[in-house]
Motif scaffolding. Structure first.
Motif, PDB file in Angstrom:
ATOM      1  N   UNK A 149      -1.066   1.688  13.701  1.00  0.00           N
ATOM      2  CA  UNK A 149      -0.066   2.434  13.924  1.00  0.00           C
ATOM      3  C   UNK A 149       0.318   3.273  12.920  1.00  0.00           C
ATOM      4  N   UNK A 150       0.842   2.494  11.771  1.00  0.00           N
ATOM      5  CA  UNK A 150       1.462   3.187  10.797  1.00  0.00           C
ATOM      6  C   UNK A 150       0.425   4.124  10.078  1.00  0.00           C
ATOM      7  N   UNK A 151      -0.633   3.698   9.814  1.00  0.00           N
ATOM      8  CA  UNK A 151      -1.681   4.491   9.115  1.00  0.00           C
ATOM      9  C   UNK A 151      -2.030   5.898  10.043  1.00  0.00           C
ATOM     10  N   UNK A 152      -1.973   5.696  11.418  1.00  0.00           N
ATOM     11  CA  UNK A 152      -2.019   7.001  12.090  1.00  0.00           C
ATOM     12  C   UNK A 152      -1.174   7.800  11.894  1.00  0.00           C
ATOM     13  N   UNK A 153       0.281   7.387  11.757  1.00  0.00           N
ATOM     14  CA  UNK A 153       1.385   7.964  11.504  1.00  0.00           C
ATOM     15  C   UNK A 153       1.085   8.935  10.196  1.00  0.00           C
ATOM     16  N   UNK A 154       0.651   8.188   9.198  1.00  0.00           N
ATOM     17  CA  UNK A 154       0.546   8.840   7.727  1.00  0.00           C
ATOM     18  C   UNK A 154      -0.471   9.799   7.894  1.00  0.00           C
ATOM     19  N   UNK A 155      -1.601   9.746   8.717  1.00  0.00           N
ATOM     20  CA  UNK A 155      -2.551  10.727   8.932  1.00  0.00           C
ATOM     21  C   UNK A 155      -2.361  11.997   9.657  1.00  0.00           C
TER      22      UNK A 155
END
Length: 194
Positions: A149-155
């Motif tokens: 979830x956090x990584x998707x936001x960064x992407x």
């Protein structure tokens, strides 16, 4: 009779989408939309009671096709999940590296209507961005990448930033650089799972 009405409504949405994307929402009159769609103003207002309703419909109509395009780009890219994520950037870069491209239609709409955050088109654009982020998080989770979830936001931040800078500079290297950063973020996250 219903099929004809749906066809006319779709014809109006297609014409409005082209005009709003090309010239901006505020610059396009309902008269211009009717003329582009080849309908009378009475017919236009039969299908859409206001310009706000029409703008929101143009954004909502683009939601699923854009999500499906990203899903296809992801699926068609060979390699690890990190390479698949980079592929999103690569394929986006190729698709926007044309003179007629005017930026992300969702971001442009939200920016143009920023002083009216309750506008239905702003809500539709924001909902699209959230659906894309949720889809990306699901893909990362399905590929067993931690903190999906956090990584998707960064992407998403990288992708929208690359799109914006590409519009400013018309230099594909910005999208390619963001794609490499995205790949590296996913690679680092995936190796932490091992």
């Amino acid at each position: 009779m219903a099929a004809r009405g749906d066809s006319t409504r779709e014809q109006i949405v297609v014409a409005a989408t082209r005009l709003f994307y090309g010239d901006g929402i505020r610059a396009v009159s309902m008269d211009a939309v009717a003329a582009k769609a080849g309908v009378t103003k009475k017919t236009l207002y039969y299908h859409f009671t206001s310009k706000d309703e029409l703008v929101a419909e143009t954004i909502a109509a683009r939601d699923q096709p854009m999500l499906e395009l990203y899903m296809r780009w992801f699926a068609e890219t060979d390699g690890t999940v990190a390479e698949k994520v980079r592929g999103l950037f690569t394929k986006l870069g190729r698709s926007v590296d044309v003179p007629r491209w005017r930026g992300c239609g969702f971001l442009r709409t939200i920016a143009e209507l920023a002083n009216t955050p309750a506008h239905p088109a702003v809500k539709a654009g924001a909902a699209h961005k959230k659906r894309f982020e949720a889809w990306l998080a699901t893909e990362l989770r399905d590929h067993e990448v931690p903190n999906a979830t956090a990584l998707a936001r960064q992407l998403v931040i990288l992708l929208d930033g690359a799109t914006t800078v590409m519009l400013i500079h018309r230099d594909l290297d910005y999208v390619e650089t963001a794609g490499r950063l995205a790949r590296d973020l996913v690679t680092r996250a995936a190796t932490q799972a091992d």
